[in-house]
Design an enzyme around this catalytic site. Structure first.
Site, short mmCIF file in Angstrom:
data_model
loop_
_atom_site.label_atom_id
_atom_site.label_comp_id
_atom_site.label_asym_id
_atom_site.label_seq_id
_atom_site.Cartn_x
_atom_site.Cartn_y
_atom_site.Cartn_z
N GLU A 166 -5.14 -1.99 4.42
CA GLU A 166 -4.18 -3.05 4.11
C GLU A 166 -4.83 -4.19 3.32
O GLU A 166 -5.95 -4.61 3.62
CB GLU A 166 -3.60 -3.60 5.42
CG GLU A 166 -2.54 -4.67 5.24
CD GLU A 166 -2.03 -5.21 6.57
OE1 GLU A 166 -1.05 -5.98 6.55
OE2 GLU A 166 -2.60 -4.85 7.62
N LYS A 205 6.13 -3.94 2.14
CA LYS A 205 6.37 -3.96 3.58
C LYS A 205 7.72 -4.58 3.89
O LYS A 205 8.04 -5.67 3.42
CB LYS A 205 5.25 -4.75 4.27
CG LYS A 205 5.30 -4.69 5.80
CD LYS A 205 4.12 -5.44 6.39
CE LYS A 205 4.09 -5.34 7.92
NZ LYS A 205 2.98 -6.09 8.51
N CYS A 253 0.56 -1.66 8.58
CA CYS A 253 0.23 -2.30 9.85
C CYS A 253 1.20 -1.85 10.95
O CYS A 253 1.35 -0.67 11.21
CB CYS A 253 0.22 -3.82 9.68
SG CYS A 253 -0.50 -4.71 11.08
#
Length: 484
Positions: free
Chosen positions: A287, A350, A399
């Site tokens: 990430e 995301k 995540c």
């Protein structure tokens, strides 16, 4: 008639509260990394008995809340570590961080216990069934209310029992949570006053039969599973740079961090040239491994393309990137796919942002900065499937997006792999990274799709559709793992 006939004596009330707290503490020991699953059964059984022995619904509510608070404050205490990273200005809020979230999550079992006692105060079977139904329901709701946080559902207590975990392919973690609650409640019934011997024998028979059936199903599924996840044309390269969180965004460290990524990702000259000429390589970065600065700067971009040019065959970087949307100045936490020229050929932003980490809820009334230090993150459009060259498809997740059962792939366009990039450096040496890895293992089995997981540091892994670890790193390792 005695005045306390319909209420617990003060001594009995406090005994119930203390018992509930101890049961919550016991249940927390079933979570990663300990996996003492019998303590989950004992804890849930004790909670059932505590609410059943209460004579007022609000007493049952308090028992449920104390159980939940003890359970979450122990199993989630690692969350506060994000505030202890060097330079974080919110270190003062550490006590609030480790207690505030558990205090809120504790309302879910509290509500279940309250309505169980309110609606079925007397009959033991009615009380048992309602306890199972309501506690299962509140655990499910926990995954959706206020954007959802289904972390450490009771079903995760079986995380190191691979045969038991195979039932996830049929009922998912919520189904396994229901079964765990049933087993816990029935264990409590064995000690309940008023329970008939017949009820106790039936409880024991049910638990033994269902546990055996689930174990046999899982063992049979594993026995019939292929020995390895094989793709003779693909080389998967997991790059874990192990960059300290305090150094990740320092101006004087950014170039060093970038060079570390490039060095770790470089082509292995010792590899068999004949084999290499038949392999497509995926280099997986964690990430926010890079940012728009490296991608927009001709010099830093050329360093990346030069490194990729040394690969004899097709090579793609699939990694996390902090991108800036030029049209409105907002940021995106993204996964990008780069070709050999370091050009973006695929992008996912995301969509499930972390409250207080990537955005501030009700920021007009809470004018503070996010823990991550970045503000203005813009959510993407939701789960997607990225089509890669050579007819490969991935579902990109960033995540804690791996956390949400049933929301990790597009059912109408299922991928070949789930790619989950993360940065667990925030949490240091704690239970957090191990619990996070466990979520990836559960999603792999639920979807029967391999998961490629790469962390800046934490646990990077390649997990097949049966939950078996094909590759796995350890905490604080700077290394590359390859599967071909």
């Amino acid at each position: 008639m005695p005045s306390n006939i319909n209420s617990l004596s003060p001594r009995s009330f406090w005994l119930a509260i203390i018992t509930s707290a101890l049961c919550g503490l016991a249940a927390s020991l079933a979570m990663a990394p300990l996996f003492y699953w019998p303590f989950m059964i004992i804890g849930l059984g004790g909670l059932y008995l505590a609410q059943k022995n209460c004579t007022k619904a609000w007493h049952a509510f308090l028992c449920g809340w104390v159980f939940g608070f003890a359970y979450f404050i122990i199993s989630l205490r690692w969350i506060g570590n994000a505030l202890l990273v060097e330079g974080n200005e919110y270190a003062w809020a550490y006590p609030l961080a480790i207690s505030g979230l558990p205090a809120m999550l504790a309302f879910f079992p509290a509500i279940a216990c309250y309505f169980t006692k309110k609606l079925a105060p007397e009959k033991i079977i009615h009380n048992l069934l309602l306890f199972i139904i309501l506690l299962s329901t509140t655990e499910w709701l926990r995954g959706f209310v206020f954007t959802g946080f289904p972390w450490n559902l009771y079903g995760y207590s079986w995380g190191n029992q691979l045969a038991i975990l195979q039932i996830l392919s049929l009922i998912g973690v919520y189904g396994l949570t229901v079964i765990t609650i049933i087993w816990g409640a029935l264990s409590g019934l064995l000690l309940a006053k008023g329970a008939k011997p017949t009820h106790k024998y039936l409880c024991l028979a049910f638990v033994f039969t269902t546990y055996t059936a689930i174990h046999v199903y899982g063992a049979n599924r594993l026995d019939k599973a292929p020995p390895v996840m094989a793709d003779k044309n693909l080389n998967i390269k997991l790059v874990q740079p192990n960059i300290d969180q305090a150094d990740k965004w320092k101006r004087d460290k950014i170039m060093d961090n970038y060079q570390r990524l490039l060095t770790l990702s470089a082509h292995n000259e010792e590899q068999d040239p004949e084999q290499a000429n038949h392999l497509t390589t995926w280099i997986i970065w964690p990430e926010t491994a890079i940012s728009f600065h490296q991608l927009d700067n001709p010099y830093t971009k050329s360093l990346l393309s030069d490194m990729l040019a040394n690969y004899p065959n097709d090579v793609y970087v699939i990694g996390g990137a902090l991108l800036k949307n030029k049209d409105n100045g907002t940021y995106a936490n993204s996964i990008i796919v780069l070709d050999k020229n370091a050009d973006i050929i695929g992008r996912y932003d995301k969509s499930h942002l972390v409250p207080f980490g990537e955005y501030i809820p009700f920021q007009q009334w809470i004018p503070i900065e996010t823990i991550s230090g970045f503000s203005g993150f813009q959510a993407g459009n939701g789960i997607t499937t990225l089509n890669l060259p050579h007819e490969k498809k991935i579902s990109p997740l960033i995540c804690y997006e791996i956390l949400f059962p049933g929301s990790v792939v597009q059912e109408h366009n299922r991928p070949d792999f789930i790619v989950n990039v993360t940065n667990d450096a925030w949490y240091g040496k704690s239970a957090g990274p191990e619990q996070h890895l466990l979520k990836a293992r559960f999603r792999a089995i639920e979807e029967n799709i391999p998961v490629i997981r790469v962390a800046n540091t934490g646990y990077s892994a390649l997990i097949d559709g049966y939950g078996r670890f094909i590759l796995k790193t350890e905490l604080f390792e700077e290394l590359v793992k390859e599967y071909k």
